[in-house]
Design an enzyme around this catalytic site. Sequence first.
Site, mmCIF file in Angstrom:
data_model
loop_
_atom_site.group_PDB
_atom_site.id
_atom_site.type_symbol
_atom_site.label_atom_id
_atom_site.label_comp_id
_atom_site.label_asym_id
_atom_site.label_seq_id
_atom_site.Cartn_x
_atom_site.Cartn_y
_atom_site.Cartn_z
ATOM 1 N N ASN A 198 -12.069 -3.318 0.524
ATOM 2 C CA ASN A 198 -10.971 -3.544 1.465
ATOM 3 C C ASN A 198 -11.520 -3.934 2.824
ATOM 4 O O ASN A 198 -11.818 -5.095 3.067
ATOM 5 C CB ASN A 198 -10.069 -2.311 1.551
ATOM 6 C CG ASN A 198 -8.994 -2.472 2.612
ATOM 7 O OD1 ASN A 198 -8.361 -3.520 2.698
ATOM 8 N ND2 ASN A 198 -8.801 -1.473 3.453
ATOM 9 N N GLU A 199 -11.687 -2.963 3.698
ATOM 10 C CA GLU A 199 -12.192 -3.307 5.048
ATOM 11 C C GLU A 199 -13.625 -2.817 5.157
ATOM 12 O O GLU A 199 -13.927 -1.977 5.986
ATOM 13 C CB GLU A 199 -11.318 -2.631 6.108
ATOM 14 C CG GLU A 199 -10.007 -3.326 6.338
ATOM 15 C CD GLU A 199 -9.187 -2.696 7.448
ATOM 16 O OE1 GLU A 199 -9.436 -1.524 7.797
ATOM 17 O OE2 GLU A 199 -8.282 -3.368 7.955
ATOM 18 N N GLU A 218 0.859 -1.185 0.000
ATOM 19 C CA GLU A 218 0.000 0.000 0.000
ATOM 20 C C GLU A 218 0.891 1.229 0.000
ATOM 21 O O GLU A 218 1.948 1.246 0.646
ATOM 22 C CB GLU A 218 -0.900 0.016 1.239
ATOM 23 C CG GLU A 218 -1.713 1.311 1.336
ATOM 24 C CD GLU A 218 -2.886 1.249 2.294
ATOM 25 O OE1 GLU A 218 -2.902 0.368 3.172
ATOM 26 O OE2 GLU A 218 -3.794 2.088 2.148
HETATM 27 O O1 AHR Z 1 -2.161 -1.299 6.877
HETATM 28 C C1 AHR Z 1 -2.643 -0.039 7.182
HETATM 29 C C2 AHR Z 1 -4.150 0.030 7.100
HETATM 30 O O2 AHR Z 1 -4.713 -0.799 8.060
HETATM 31 C C3 AHR Z 1 -4.724 -0.475 5.812
HETATM 32 O O3 AHR Z 1 -4.765 0.507 4.850
HETATM 33 C C4 AHR Z 1 -6.124 -0.851 6.204
HETATM 34 O O4 AHR Z 1 -6.651 -1.854 5.379
HETATM 35 C C5 AHR Z 1 -5.980 -1.245 7.641
HETATM 36 O O5 AHR Z 1 -6.940 -0.637 8.432
#
Ligand code: AHR
Length: 658
Positions: free
Chosen positions: A375-376, A46
């Site tokens: 993602n989350e 990321e």
């Molecule tokens: O890894 C950092 C962040 O943690 C990521 O972007 C997210 O998916 C998680 O909350």
Amino acid sequence: MKTFLTFVFISLAFTPLQSQTPTELIVRVNEPIADIQPTMWGIFFEDINFAADGGIYAELVKNRSFEFDEPLMGWLQPNTDRHSMNEKSGMATVIKEGDSPNNHFVRIEVKNDAGYELINEGFCGIGIKSGAQYMLTMNARVVSGSITKIKVQLINTDSKSIGETSLTLKRGDWFTYESAIQAVNTEKTAQLLITFEGSGVVDLDMVSLFPKDTWKGRPKGLRSDLVQLLADLKPGFVRFPGGCIVEGRTLDQRYQWKKTVGDIINRDLLINRWNTEFKHRPAPDYFQSFGLGFYEYFLMSEDIGAEPLPILGCGMACQFNTGELVPLDALDPYLQDALDLIEFANGSADSKWGKVRASMGHPETFNLKYIGIGNEQWGSEYFDRLKIFIDTIKSKYPEITIVSSAGPFPDGEHFEYANNKLKEFHAEIVDEHYYRAPQWFLDNADRYDSYDRSSYKIFAGEYAAQSVATGSPDNKNNWECALAEAAFLTGLERNADVVHLTSYAPLFAHVDGWQWTPDLIWFDNLKSFGTPNYYVQKAFSNNKGTKLLQVLSGAEPVMGQNGLYASSVFDDNTGETIIKLVNAGKGEMPVKIQLSGAKRIGKTATMSLLTSDDPKTVNSIDEPRKISPQESQLQLKGKYIEVSLPSSSLTVVKVLAK
Ligand code: AHR
């Protein structure tokens, strides 16, 4: 007297050990119980902590195209007072022309030969290595006057030149100029100084400087030391581009892969969502140039032998921020992005998006097998959208495996809700995240022992033990955390029939530019190092094997009894049985391992040990290998391996045994 005391001390220290009965373990070499997926140990990329711009993407000039919100951010004009330009040497003004993505450039008015200077400060400075070559490119247009030359120097912190070149300008339209700079000194925080010969007006854009030495020597490519650290992990997959960055804080700021491919000059700059996310680590100069875009992610994955695993937004902005939603009946552009991405990766060079890939230099397909949706994300908002994505993708590309999200937490209300929904959807692979205290990792090494074998497979997509608290700037990549992760990883490996992919997160952090800690790999402008957590990950990923074996203590799996954790695999390629042993207890622990059912056993085993007396130990730029593997050999006693595991250690034992 002195001799006598020493003798007493030594014998006291060793007596308990010699009399300690070894813990007996059995590895069932002849009874593999599952295949290990080639994707078992991967990496999560990321653009956080200046991982891309200012990190692995080797561009050294910040705001090279003058597109930042504050257009001259990163640029300094030391001799210029904006308000009294007439008496000063010159002035830079950013101008916008047209509607194309990169539509800003800088107009420089140089007055006489009064020494106008334009300086780029780089990303926390510019790292320059003595003897290395740096490739300068810039677009320039002479507007008026007599400017004939642009001089470009790398300057150290004393403003002394440590490498320079000059460009002779042509009259007329925009031209691209290129030149190499040979550095004569090393400097971690150099700057790029631009001066002009003559006076008049000249426009500049895409002012760029890359080291010549990039990964695989690709012009304008990736930082080789950082990619090497990734390649050394031999990862099974690369998950990209995140993380929360996928979603954006607002829908408008979401990651749009189509804007990250094609000619770099046409890639649309975007604010990085980590820019001002944390008040304690603001990074107002953090933007995404997308020089590292989707094509480059695919290429890097291919280069390091890893499956590409892109994660796409699903019409939801980050729920920790605005949580903006695209109405269900307006999802078409998002769905089309997913379908087009598959065509970009796998379509023939004649297809619309395959053609874009081919035009960038890769007519062959990238053989994409997985795609992650969201993602989350959590709640019904996610599952309503996920269902539409699954149906749409599967109806056109049934062969693509879809990765769904279980939300940000490994338990609790959102997680339970997700679990039920994912089962109802017959989800294929589910991405679970664990940012928890080290003790959680020790306590949860048996997490998947009781998972439903008839349901979905697990992608342990983001994990990292947090030494203080999740999101705390005081978290450290220390041995306590790495050891707890090692114990947990034996549990993931033991359940390799259900756990198919795993990755630590985040991956990278600039020592001066980070927002989030802990991180697997840290770097400055010149150097980089793997954390203890990196070496734990590497111990597993470099020894992943092909078949899962059982390690038993009596009839039980080894999952924390007296602080001992263990897992084992067999490698069809080498004929080796590999055993990972974690002693998370306080004292040394002798173990006697029987290789049961093995017909042929080597006489020696190789051992790789990671350990530290002090749980707070970390690696650093100055001591990059303070915790790193120590290799040794061990004589076998027939079918038995006898080894004493130091307190707080991970030991990997490899032996030819079939
Ligand atoms: O890894 C950092 C962040 O943690 C990521 O972007 C997210 O998916 C998680 O909350």
